[in-house]
Scaffold this motif. Structure first.
Motif, short mmCIF file in Angstrom:
data_model
loop_
_atom_site.label_atom_id
_atom_site.label_comp_id
_atom_site.label_asym_id
_atom_site.label_seq_id
_atom_site.Cartn_x
_atom_site.Cartn_y
_atom_site.Cartn_z
N ASP A 23 29.65 12.24 49.45
CA ASP A 23 29.44 11.45 48.24
C ASP A 23 30.76 10.89 47.72
OD1 ASP A 23 26.73 11.90 48.36
OD2 ASP A 23 26.73 13.49 46.85
N LEU A 24 31.79 11.73 47.76
CA LEU A 24 33.13 11.28 47.34
C LEU A 24 33.59 10.11 48.19
CD1 LEU A 24 35.78 11.88 45.67
CD2 LEU A 24 36.48 13.33 47.58
N ALA A 25 33.36 10.21 49.50
CA ALA A 25 33.74 9.13 50.40
C ALA A 25 32.99 7.86 50.08
CB ALA A 25 33.48 9.56 51.85
N MET A 26 31.69 7.96 49.92
CA MET A 26 30.89 6.75 49.67
C MET A 26 31.19 6.14 48.31
SD MET A 26 27.26 7.10 51.68
CE MET A 26 26.76 8.80 51.44
N VAL A 305 42.58 13.49 52.63
CA VAL A 305 43.52 12.59 51.95
C VAL A 305 43.21 12.52 50.47
CG1 VAL A 305 42.25 10.41 52.20
CG2 VAL A 305 44.74 10.41 52.30
N HIS A 306 41.96 12.84 50.08
CA HIS A 306 41.59 12.82 48.67
C HIS A 306 42.20 14.00 47.90
CE1 HIS A 306 38.66 9.51 48.57
NE2 HIS A 306 38.38 9.86 49.80
N ALA A 307 42.78 14.96 48.60
CA ALA A 307 43.39 16.11 47.95
C ALA A 307 44.91 16.06 48.06
CB ALA A 307 42.85 17.41 48.56
N THR A 308 45.47 14.88 47.88
CA THR A 308 46.91 14.71 48.01
C THR A 308 47.31 13.33 47.48
OG1 THR A 308 48.71 14.37 49.61
CG2 THR A 308 46.48 13.99 50.39
N PRO A 309 48.53 13.17 46.98
CA PRO A 309 48.99 11.83 46.61
C PRO A 309 49.01 10.85 47.78
CG PRO A 309 50.35 13.49 45.55
CD PRO A 309 49.47 14.22 46.53
N SER A 310 48.95 11.34 49.02
CA SER A 310 48.89 10.45 50.17
C SER A 310 47.64 9.59 50.16
CB SER A 310 48.97 11.25 51.48
OG SER A 310 50.23 11.87 51.62
N PRO A 343 48.66 18.06 46.00
CA PRO A 343 48.61 18.47 47.41
C PRO A 343 48.58 19.98 47.58
CG PRO A 343 50.85 17.87 46.82
CD PRO A 343 49.99 17.57 45.61
N MET A 344 48.72 20.71 46.48
CA MET A 344 48.73 22.17 46.55
C MET A 344 47.35 22.77 46.31
SD MET A 344 51.68 23.14 47.42
CE MET A 344 53.47 23.15 47.23
N LYS A 345 46.31 21.93 46.40
CA LYS A 345 44.94 22.40 46.30
C LYS A 345 44.14 21.81 47.45
CE LYS A 345 44.91 23.11 41.30
NZ LYS A 345 46.36 22.98 41.15
N CYS A 346 43.15 22.56 47.94
CA CYS A 346 42.39 22.13 49.11
C CYS A 346 41.31 21.12 48.72
CB CYS A 346 41.79 23.34 49.80
SG CYS A 346 40.71 24.32 48.74
N ALA A 347 40.68 20.55 49.73
CA ALA A 347 39.70 19.49 49.51
C ALA A 347 38.50 19.95 48.70
CB ALA A 347 39.25 18.92 50.85
N SER A 348 38.07 21.20 48.88
CA SER A 348 36.87 21.68 48.19
C SER A 348 37.14 22.16 46.77
CB SER A 348 36.24 22.83 49.00
OG SER A 348 37.13 23.92 49.12
N CYS A 349 38.38 22.03 46.33
CA CYS A 349 38.75 22.54 45.00
C CYS A 349 38.44 21.56 43.87
CB CYS A 349 40.24 22.93 44.97
SG CYS A 349 40.61 24.39 45.93
N SER A 350 37.48 20.78 43.94
CA SER A 350 36.98 19.92 42.86
C SER A 350 38.02 19.57 41.81
CB SER A 350 35.78 20.58 42.18
OG SER A 350 34.75 20.78 43.11
N GLN A 351 39.08 18.91 42.21
CA GLN A 351 40.13 18.54 41.27
C GLN A 351 39.68 17.39 40.37
OE1 GLN A 351 44.26 18.12 42.61
NE2 GLN A 351 43.57 18.63 44.68
N VAL A 456 52.02 13.64 32.97
CA VAL A 456 50.96 14.32 33.71
C VAL A 456 50.82 15.74 33.17
CG1 VAL A 456 51.27 12.95 35.79
CG2 VAL A 456 52.60 15.05 35.51
N THR A 457 49.81 16.44 33.63
CA THR A 457 49.60 17.81 33.17
C THR A 457 50.72 18.72 33.66
OG1 THR A 457 48.30 18.42 35.12
CG2 THR A 457 47.09 17.48 33.25
N LYS A 458 50.91 19.81 32.94
CA LYS A 458 51.94 20.77 33.33
C LYS A 458 51.65 21.35 34.71
CE LYS A 458 54.07 25.15 31.88
NZ LYS A 458 54.04 26.24 30.87
N GLU A 459 50.37 21.62 35.00
CA GLU A 459 50.00 22.18 36.30
C GLU A 459 50.33 21.21 37.43
OE1 GLU A 459 46.14 24.31 38.44
OE2 GLU A 459 45.82 22.85 36.84
N PHE A 460 50.02 19.93 37.24
CA PHE A 460 50.31 18.94 38.28
C PHE A 460 51.82 18.82 38.48
CE2 PHE A 460 51.17 14.68 39.88
CZ PHE A 460 50.30 14.60 40.95
N ALA A 461 52.57 18.81 37.39
CA ALA A 461 54.03 18.71 37.48
C ALA A 461 54.61 19.88 38.27
CB ALA A 461 54.64 18.63 36.09
N GLU A 462 54.11 21.09 38.00
CA GLU A 462 54.59 22.27 38.71
C GLU A 462 54.24 22.18 40.20
OE1 GLU A 462 52.86 25.58 36.69
OE2 GLU A 462 54.34 25.55 35.05
#
Length: 566
Positions: A23-26, A305-310, A343-351, A456-462
């Motif tokens: 669904d995310l892809a589509m 690729v959806h779980a990274t700034p790449s 990038p420090m969280k996996c694809a299934s981690c619903s960011q 950005v959020t503190k968590e993302f910055a870290e």
């Protein structure tokens, strides 16, 4: 407007079996004008059909009940994916590698193996089997738009590329004939169903590349040839594939990687936006009609690729394939505005996407991502040559050189390329300086990004701070492993005590970087593939090979050292 009519999004991992990921892809595809969803799994057709001509219901129930039920459930899932894709005006394709079969086929047809146990890829059974398999596929899934196939790769179960059969058929059948026979057997039911056959060039040499194209031309101009943007594999340092625009009457689709199998594995974010733009321009000018973009890799689970700034690379692919004249800064703006992913969280981690509050954040992020690739091209490659094992430390010195100059050689497409990485004093000076500069550029990424100013959020910055720290460790292990492999080979070449001592120094350095990585990782909990890239035990295993080779040199008498020098 300059654009491509086929604009594909490829899922090449278990994510294809997760509805939320599809669904995310589509959603992304609809938003950014992509029109072809590709599920890529080597044995995907085997997951969807039996075929019943060889494995009827009673046989499956009695002998392989688990596979039987799995295929039936997977049919329902795939048909549901196709139905939703159609509602969104997205075509659905399967990407596979052939010949692929389940082991059960050898139980019902034992003569497919020779007396020595090898499989005969030229056995006449295979063409009949392929026709049945693909006829059943389109009967069960009439709305699949087409098949993308890589014939004869080393990854398929019955492969001409890795043929070990010595029967008379194999001895008397040229490789070109094998490609023609296999592709004809696939083309017949695919064409009958009114679907598209796309044949991927997945070649390790220019000769194999030529055979694939010849085979397609022999069969039909309806076949589309798919070429990677770079020859052989997705190495951004390699030249653009010279076969693009030279496939006769065959239409061409071109493949790109956005996630980073050979540029950071997603865990080290970097931008190839400018590179994608340059290669897409070439592809369009040479007449390519379609492009598609890979978003993950089959051997790394729970990555995307959806779980990274790449993800910026996928934005580039989608936006530029729709309009090649898109301003590149608009790509960076759109990517930033729609939200960033750690990038420090996996694809299934619903960011939840992080949207910077600083209106100029896209400029800093753009500069950071471009600088990240510039640095990685120096540390992760040796003068543009791949020497790592998919971003991991090599196991041995010999394997590193084999990867660089044999398995992934540039010579077929860049004449004399291996000369630039030969073990010479002149080359070593250039290579070691390249690594030094790469480390300095990687360390500078903190100052380029200035993550606390982005809003950005503190968590993302870290997470981004820790990401760059991991990239620095990666750069340092690339530096020391590169110096050790060259210094050791050079010492073996000269036999001089001073050269042996120079190589010995790297042993301590490798232990230091392995220990530094262990110290940095202690107490952390990041996606496993980060630890796969920073692999202290693989560094130590590689160092053991270096140590053993140097011990042999140190133990040689003077007269033997003189022989080595000569």
């Amino acid at each position: 407007m300059r654009n491509f009519k086929f604009r594909g999004y490829e899922i090449h991992s278990f994510r294809m079996w997760q509805q939320a990921q599809v669904d995310l892809a589509m959603d992304f595809m609809v938003k950014h004008g992509m029109n072809a969803l590709i599920f890529h799994q080597n044995d995907l057709v085997e997951q969807l059909v039996f075929p019943e001509a060889y494995f009827d219901n009673d046989m499956m129930w009695d002998n392989w009940p688990v596979r039987r039920q799995g295929v039936l459930y997977q049919r329902d899932y795939i048909n549901q994916v196709i139905k939703k894709a159609q509602q969104l005006n997205i075509d659905f394709y399967l990407e596979i590698k052939e010949l692929d079969v389940v082991d059960a086929i050898f139980e019902i047809k034992p003569d497919l193996r020779g007396a020595d146990g090898t499989i005969c890829p030229n056995h006449p059974f295979w063409t009949a089997f392929l026709e049945e398999k693909f006829s059943e596929l389109f009967f069960v899934y009439p709305d699949i738009a087409g098949i993308i196939v890589s014939p004869g790769t080393r990854e398929s179960a019955v492969s001409i590329a890795a043929n070990r059969c010595h029967c008379k058929r194999c001895q008397n059948t040229p490789a070109l004939n094998w490609y023609i026979n296999i592709l004809k057997a696939m083309y017949k039911p695919i064409h009958k169903a009114g679907k598209t056959l796309i044949v991927r060039d997945f070649s390790y040499t220019a000769e194999q590349q030529s055979l694939m194209i010849q085979a397609c031309e022999e069969i039909s101009d309806d076949i589309i040839i798919a070429l990677k943007a770079q020859p052989h594999d997705y190495y951004p340092t390699f030249p653009t594939n010279p076969e693009i625009g030279h496939t006769g009457n065959l239409r061409e689709y071109i493949e790109f990687d956005t996630w980073g199998q050979y540029f950071g594995m997603g865990i080290a974010p970097m931008s190839l936006v400018e590179d994608i733009k340059e290669r897409l321009d070439i592809c369009f000018e040479k007449g390519a009609e379609g492009v598609w973009f890979r978003t993950d890799w089959e051997l790394i689970h729970d990555a995307s690729v959806h779980a990274t700034p790449s993800l910026v690379n996928l934005y580039a692919g989608a936006m530029l394939s729709n309009n090649l004249d898109t301003d590149l800064d608009d790509i960076y703006r759109t990517w930033t505005a729609e939200g960033l992913y750690s990038p420090m969280k996996c694809a299934s981690c619903s960011q939840a996407p992080v949207k910077p509050s600083n209106p100029l954040a896209y400029e800093r992020l753009r500069d950071f991502m471009k600088a990240s690739w510039s640095a990685f091209a120096k540390v992760g490659y040796i003068r543009g040559h791949q020497y790592l094992e998919s971003d991991q430390p090599p196991y041995t010195i010999d394997k590193a050189f084999e990867i660089m100059t044999v398995i992934h050689s540039r010579d077929d497409w860049d004449e004399g390329a291996s000369v630039r990485v030969a073990v010479t004093a002149e080359n070593m000076q250039v290579i070691f300086e390249e690594k030094r500069v790469g480390i300095e550029e990687t360390k500078a990424l903190h100052d380029i990004l200035q993550v606390k100013t982005l809003g950005v959020t503190k968590e993302f910055a870290e997470d981004m701070t820790n990401t760059i720290d991991a990239m620095i460790l990666f750069a340092e292990f690339c530096d020391v492993t590169t110096r050790s492999m060259y210094l050791t080979r050079y010492a073996e070449k000269t036999g001089e005590d001073k050269d042996v001592k120079a190589a010995v120094i790297t042993l301590n350095e490798m232990e230091q970087i392995a220990a530094a990585i262990e110290g940095w990782e202690e107490g952390t909990s990041y996606p496993y593939y980060l630890y796969s890239r920073l692999h202290p035990q693989r560094i130590r295993r590689y160092a053991k090979d270096v140590e053993q080779r140097l011990e042999k040199l140190k133990g040689q008498p003077d007269e033997l050292q003189a022989t080595n020098r000569n």
